[in-house]
Design a protein around this motif. Sequence first.
Motif, PDB file in Angstrom:
ATOM      1  N   LEU A 193       0.824  -1.208   0.000  1.00 28.30           N
ATOM      2  CA  LEU A 193       0.000   0.000   0.000  1.00 28.30           C
ATOM      3  C   LEU A 193       0.861   1.261   0.000  1.00 28.30           C
ATOM      4  N   THR A 194       1.975   1.218   0.695  1.00 30.42           N
ATOM      5  CA  THR A 194       2.835   2.409   0.794  1.00 30.42           C
ATOM      6  C   THR A 194       3.500   2.766  -0.527  1.00 30.42           C
ATOM      7  N   ASP A 195       3.384   1.898  -1.536  1.00 27.80           N
ATOM      8  CA  ASP A 195       3.922   2.212  -2.862  1.00 27.80           C
ATOM      9  C   ASP A 195       3.087   3.256  -3.601  1.00 27.80           C
ATOM     10  N   TYR A 196       1.946   3.614  -3.019  1.00 29.00           N
ATOM     11  CA  TYR A 196       1.026   4.551  -3.665  1.00 29.00           C
ATOM     12  C   TYR A 196       1.051   5.903  -2.953  1.00 29.00           C
ATOM     13  N   LYS A 197       0.598   6.909  -3.686  1.00 30.62           N
ATOM     14  CA  LYS A 197       0.500   8.251  -3.111  1.00 30.62           C
ATOM     15  C   LYS A 197      -0.851   8.492  -2.447  1.00 30.62           C
ATOM     16  N   THR A 198      -1.935   7.959  -3.041  1.00 30.21           N
ATOM     17  CA  THR A 198      -3.280   8.344  -2.586  1.00 30.21           C
ATOM     18  C   THR A 198      -4.259   7.195  -2.720  1.00 30.21           C
ATOM     19  N   LEU A 199      -5.074   7.019  -1.689  1.00 27.08           N
ATOM     20  CA  LEU A 199      -6.212   6.098  -1.736  1.00 27.08           C
ATOM     21  C   LEU A 199      -7.451   6.866  -2.172  1.00 27.08           C
ATOM     22  N   VAL A 200      -8.238   6.259  -3.060  1.00 19.42           N
ATOM     23  CA  VAL A 200      -9.509   6.841  -3.485  1.00 19.42           C
ATOM     24  C   VAL A 200     -10.639   5.937  -3.014  1.00 19.42           C
ATOM     25  N   LEU A 201     -11.633   6.512  -2.339  1.00 24.18           N
ATOM     26  CA  LEU A 201     -12.818   5.774  -1.915  1.00 24.18           C
ATOM     27  C   LEU A 201     -14.022   6.700  -2.051  1.00 24.18           C
ATOM     28  N   VAL A 202     -14.796   6.520  -3.111  1.00 24.74           N
ATOM     29  CA  VAL A 202     -15.909   7.435  -3.394  1.00 24.74           C
ATOM     30  C   VAL A 202     -17.246   6.696  -3.268  1.00 24.74           C
ATOM     31  N   SER A 203     -17.378   5.931  -2.198  1.00 27.88           N
ATOM     32  CA  SER A 203     -18.574   5.133  -1.957  1.00 27.88           C
ATOM     33  C   SER A 203     -19.796   5.996  -1.705  1.00 27.88           C
ATOM     34  N   GLU A 204     -20.971   5.417  -1.994  1.00 33.56           N
ATOM     35  CA  GLU A 204     -22.240   6.062  -1.642  1.00 33.56           C
ATOM     36  C   GLU A 204     -22.700   5.676  -0.257  1.00 33.56           C
ATOM     37  N   GLY A 205     -22.206   4.591   0.265  1.00 37.59           N
ATOM     38  CA  GLY A 205     -22.629   4.163   1.594  1.00 37.59           C
ATOM     39  C   GLY A 205     -21.475   3.520   2.338  1.00 37.59           C
ATOM     40  N   GLU A 206     -21.149   4.035   3.497  1.00 33.47           N
ATOM     41  CA  GLU A 206     -20.126   3.465   4.366  1.00 33.47           C
ATOM     42  C   GLU A 206     -20.498   3.787   5.810  1.00 33.47           C
ATOM     43  N   ALA A 207     -20.100   2.914   6.734  1.00 30.01           N
ATOM     44  CA  ALA A 207     -20.255   3.234   8.150  1.00 30.01           C
ATOM     45  C   ALA A 207     -18.981   3.932   8.636  1.00 30.01           C
ATOM     46  N   ASP A 208     -17.902   3.186   8.751  1.00 28.29           N
ATOM     47  CA  ASP A 208     -16.592   3.743   9.112  1.00 28.29           C
ATOM     48  C   ASP A 208     -15.550   2.893   8.407  1.00 28.29           C
ATOM     49  N   PRO A 209     -15.232   3.181   7.144  1.00 29.87           N
ATOM     50  CA  PRO A 209     -14.410   2.267   6.347  1.00 29.87           C
ATOM     51  C   PRO A 209     -13.020   2.056   6.913  1.00 29.87           C
ATOM     52  N   LEU A 210     -12.678   0.786   7.091  1.00 30.30           N
ATOM     53  CA  LEU A 210     -11.374   0.418   7.624  1.00 30.30           C
ATOM     54  C   LEU A 210     -10.247   0.792   6.671  1.00 30.30           C
ATOM     55  N   VAL A 211     -10.518   0.756   5.373  1.00 26.79           N
ATOM     56  CA  VAL A 211      -9.463   0.948   4.383  1.00 26.79           C
ATOM     57  C   VAL A 211      -8.836   2.342   4.457  1.00 26.79           C
ATOM     58  N   THR A 212      -9.584   3.342   4.887  1.00 23.91           N
ATOM     59  CA  THR A 212      -8.997   4.676   5.001  1.00 23.91           C
ATOM     60  C   THR A 212      -7.940   4.706   6.103  1.00 23.91           C
ATOM     61  N   LYS A 213      -8.154   3.958   7.167  1.00 16.94           N
ATOM     62  CA  LYS A 213      -7.162   3.894   8.245  1.00 16.94           C
ATOM     63  C   LYS A 213      -5.952   3.086   7.810  1.00 16.94           C
ATOM     64  N   GLU A 214      -6.180   2.030   7.023  1.00 16.76           N
ATOM     65  CA  GLU A 214      -5.060   1.260   6.478  1.00 16.76           C
ATOM     66  C   GLU A 214      -4.184   2.148   5.603  1.00 16.76           C
ATOM     67  N   ALA A 215      -4.824   2.963   4.771  1.00 13.20           N
ATOM     68  CA  ALA A 215      -4.075   3.860   3.890  1.00 13.20           C
ATOM     69  C   ALA A 215      -3.252   4.863   4.694  1.00 13.20           C
ATOM     70  N   MET A 216      -3.821   5.394   5.752  1.00 10.73           N
ATOM     71  CA  MET A 216      -3.086   6.340   6.583  1.00 10.73           C
ATOM     72  C   MET A 216      -1.885   5.681   7.237  1.00 10.73           C
ATOM     73  N   ALA A 217      -2.044   4.436   7.659  1.00  7.09           N
ATOM     74  CA  ALA A 217      -0.918   3.715   8.261  1.00  7.09           C
ATOM     75  C   ALA A 217       0.234   3.584   7.281  1.00  7.09           C
ATOM     76  N   ALA A 218      -0.082   3.535   5.993  1.00 11.81           N
ATOM     77  CA  ALA A 218       0.938   3.408   4.950  1.00 11.81           C
ATOM     78  C   ALA A 218       1.402   4.754   4.413  1.00 11.81           C
ATOM     79  N   GLY A 219       0.837   5.858   4.925  1.00 10.24           N
ATOM     80  CA  GLY A 219       1.280   7.188   4.537  1.00 10.24           C
ATOM     81  C   GLY A 219       0.568   7.792   3.346  1.00 10.24           C
ATOM     82  N   LEU A 220      -0.567   7.225   2.951  1.00 13.55           N
ATOM     83  CA  LEU A 220      -1.265   7.719   1.765  1.00 13.55           C
ATOM     84  C   LEU A 220      -2.160   8.913   2.092  1.00 13.55           C
ATOM     85  N   SER A 221      -2.248   9.833   1.152  1.00 12.36           N
ATOM     86  CA  SER A 221      -3.277  10.865   1.209  1.00 12.36           C
ATOM     87  C   SER A 221      -4.618  10.225   0.859  1.00 12.36           C
TER      88      SER A 221
END
Length: 331
Positions: A221-249
Amino acid sequence: MNKIKILIVSPCLHPLPIYGPGAVENIVWHYHECLSAHEDFEVVLWNDPNLAAAAKYVNDPSNKVDFVHVHYDDHIPYMTAMCNQPVYATTHYGWINRRDRWTPHYPPIHRGVLETAGLICLTNEIANMYRRDGFVGPLRVLRNGVEVEKYRFEPAAGVKDLICLGTVEHRKGHPKLVEFCERYGLNLDLVGPIGDFKIPENLRYVKYLGVWDKGTVRSRLTDYKTLVLVSEGEADPLVTKEAMAAGLSLIVSADASANLPTDVKWKLEVNLKDRESWPDIRDKFRRILGQNAEFRTTIRHTAETRYAWKVIVDEYTGIVKELIALQNKGR
């Protein structure tokens, strides 16, 4: 001092631990791991679809269960009805705050959730919804966490641009996202199982990389600059926290922005529904990508101090003790 014994009920859909996709399964497993190492708590993680056996286990006085916490909406009404002690619950339903998108089977489940002794909600918005719907028990709010230390982190900006990690489906906004990136020449990698969206053939800028196991996610994951998640429905997506752990915007929709920091330059909230706004959004995408190197260390530090499982479980144990005290006071 006797340990507090917690029974956590998982979705009971997959063996645990799970090494591929399965956000709720990962969440309950990490609660289990952290609480098992806690000197004040004993934890049983129930992962058997035989809920009658789960209720029987709770109701057996010799098992001395102090706190029952269900993490799967479909199981909540049954456990609430069949257990002879209070049941607490957390919903992870992606559409929970989008009543217009509820499936026909969900309203009876929702009514069952309202009968629980207390709710630990992922966001304030979810808690407010339950209160508006007449829930009278205690409500507490606690965000999802991530195993920050297990995610490879490179301070230098990733060599790749955009990644969207999760099931490829309409709910997560893939049709518009793919069209947008193809139109403006933005390099996007899609990772996750194929859902109800068929990825078009002969794409130039969007690539499908298949399904990654958890180890691959943590290392790549840290090989990327930015995570994109443009969902219409989410509660509290885990993937955004995973991306932050890897340093992604982060580039997220309003629905995917739960519990994220506000007023930070490394997070962008977008809505791709209006194509007329796309040129402006394109420029913002490019700005976020270009600035990632400047903020990677700050992003990682935010994950460590706000979303690490140790931080989450410290808050959780306090909530559990408080709810048990309220429960005992009411007897």
